[in-house]
Design an enzyme around this catalytic site. Structure first.
Site, short mmCIF file in Angstrom:
data_model
loop_
_atom_site.label_atom_id
_atom_site.label_comp_id
_atom_site.label_asym_id
_atom_site.label_seq_id
_atom_site.Cartn_x
_atom_site.Cartn_y
_atom_site.Cartn_z
N ASP A 175 -14.70 14.17 -54.24
CA ASP A 175 -13.39 14.68 -53.81
C ASP A 175 -13.27 14.87 -52.30
O ASP A 175 -12.35 15.54 -51.84
CB ASP A 175 -13.10 16.00 -54.52
N GLU A 176 -14.15 14.27 -51.53
CA GLU A 176 -14.17 14.58 -50.10
C GLU A 176 -14.74 13.40 -49.32
O GLU A 176 -15.71 12.78 -49.73
CB GLU A 176 -15.04 15.82 -49.90
N ASP A 236 -9.84 16.19 -48.27
CA ASP A 236 -10.47 17.06 -49.26
C ASP A 236 -9.46 17.28 -50.39
O ASP A 236 -8.40 17.88 -50.17
CB ASP A 236 -10.86 18.39 -48.61
#
Length: 365
Positions: free
Chosen positions: A106-107, A11
């Site tokens: 983003d993850e 993350d």
């Protein structure tokens, strides 16, 4: 016996805001808000950790964020830059495994049980990935390592920013027992309130409830809560998966009338469950569907197409209950009810479209 999976959840830390601070050194160490103008109808896309200290968070109106921190620096989003950096990070993931399940820009989840570099320990893989991300992009990421997706995601959120947390079998139950009940997947504000009214404050309290008791209160979600309190999650990392819908339905333990308060409460919980799943998957939907099956097995569905994509419990509940209140009362009892969110859009796409419209004060057609 199959070996335990080795799952990593990566993350990125305050992704958009961190890119802005990286590219503009004058922003470093300052409260940065990526979003619209505090004078307009803009909302916060994300913010730096310096801004989060003031209780600012994504989706908050920029006017509210400004009131909480008047000297915050507001920056317009640069989505093409964020997308480019996201692809650079994803290429790093594929150096180690092809089993990558992106959740957003983003993850992502990675299954490194058998990895391309034949590295024995998943923790070492996570360290190497974090190091490569920083060297390639100048950005930090938090990583969670465990033997299933649920625990890996909990671990990545445990020590942000730039953290690395490992949850092993021998410490998983201790970790879960001390976890506040609101941190469990699938437990939102409504369910949290119900559990707290029963004296359930943390994972330990939840684990004391039997499966029959949980299912009597939460229907099909009771089995999920029973397993999560024990760290059980058998979901596989699914690369390249294109999810078409997010839904939840339940067959009632007894047939209920359309106006029965029990049915209203169950529908409320279904809306919450769909909202929790949507937020977990970072998806939004432009269509909501209500499904009802009567005691005679006749089934009906009612749908509403929306101008703006939604994902919050409040928005899903409002639209579903608008459909529900218009169901004709035919005096037939209901045996099954379900809620589905369709025409899904990634949160990143929504940020590009809906948020951009708000930021620029453009009314959606």
């Amino acid at each position: 016996m199959r070996n335990k999976r080795k799952i990593i959840h990566i993350d990125m830390d305050a992704f958009y805001a961190s890119i802005e601070q990286r590219d503009n050194p004058t922003l470093r160490g300052k409260p940065v808000i990526v979003g619209g103008s505090p004078q307009g109808r803009g909302v916060v896309a994300t913010c730096s950790y310096e801004a989060r200290k003031y209780g600012i968070h994504s989706a908050m109106p920029c006017k509210t964020a400004y009131k909480r921190c008047p000297y915050a620096i507001f920056v317009r989003p640069r989505f093409e830059v964020y997308k480019k950096v996201s692809y650079e990070i994803r290429e790093i993931f594929y150096k180690y495994t092809d089993l990558v399940e992106p959740l957003s820009f983003d993850e992502a989840f990675l299954d490194v049980t058998e990895n391309k570099k034949n590295i024995k320990y998943a923790t070492d893989v996570a360290k190497m990935i974090k190091k490569e991300i920083y060297e390639k992009t100048g950005l930090t990421a938090s990583a969670g390592v465990s033997y299933n997706k649920f625990l890996a995601k909990l671990a990545s959120d445990y020590n942000k920013p730039n953290g690395l947390t490992v949850i092993r079998e021998d410490n998983a139950q201790k970790f879960l027992d001390s976890l506040p009940i609101g941190k469990f997947f699938g437990i939102g504000k409504v369910t949290q309130k119900t559990l707290k009214s029963l004296g359930i404050e943390n994972g330990y309290d939840l684990r004391q409830m039997g499966i029959n008791e949980l299912e009597s209160i939460f229907k099909n979600r009771g089995y999920l809560f029973y397993n999560l309190a024990r760290g059980i999650d058998n979901r596989e990392v699914q690369p390249h998966r294109e999810r078409k819908s997010i839904g939840s339905e339940t067959t009632l333990t007894e047939n209920l009338d359309l106006e029965d308060e029990k049915l209203i409460n169950i529908l409320d919980e279904l809306c919450e469950e769909v909202a929790n799943r949507a937020q977990h998957l970072k998806k939004m939907g432009r269509t909501v569907t209500l499904k009802i099956k009567y005691g005679d097995f006749r089934q009906i569905t009612r749908s509403a197409s929306l101008t703006n994509a939604i994902y919050t419990y409040e928005d899903i509940r409002t639209n579903i209950f608008n459909l529900f209140k218009n169901i004709e009362h035919n005096h037939k009892e209901i045996r099954l009810i379900g809620v589905t969110l369709l025409n899904l859009i990634n949160n990143d796409e929504v940020t590009n479209i809906t948020l951009f419209e708000y930021i620029n004060n453009i009314k959606t057609k």
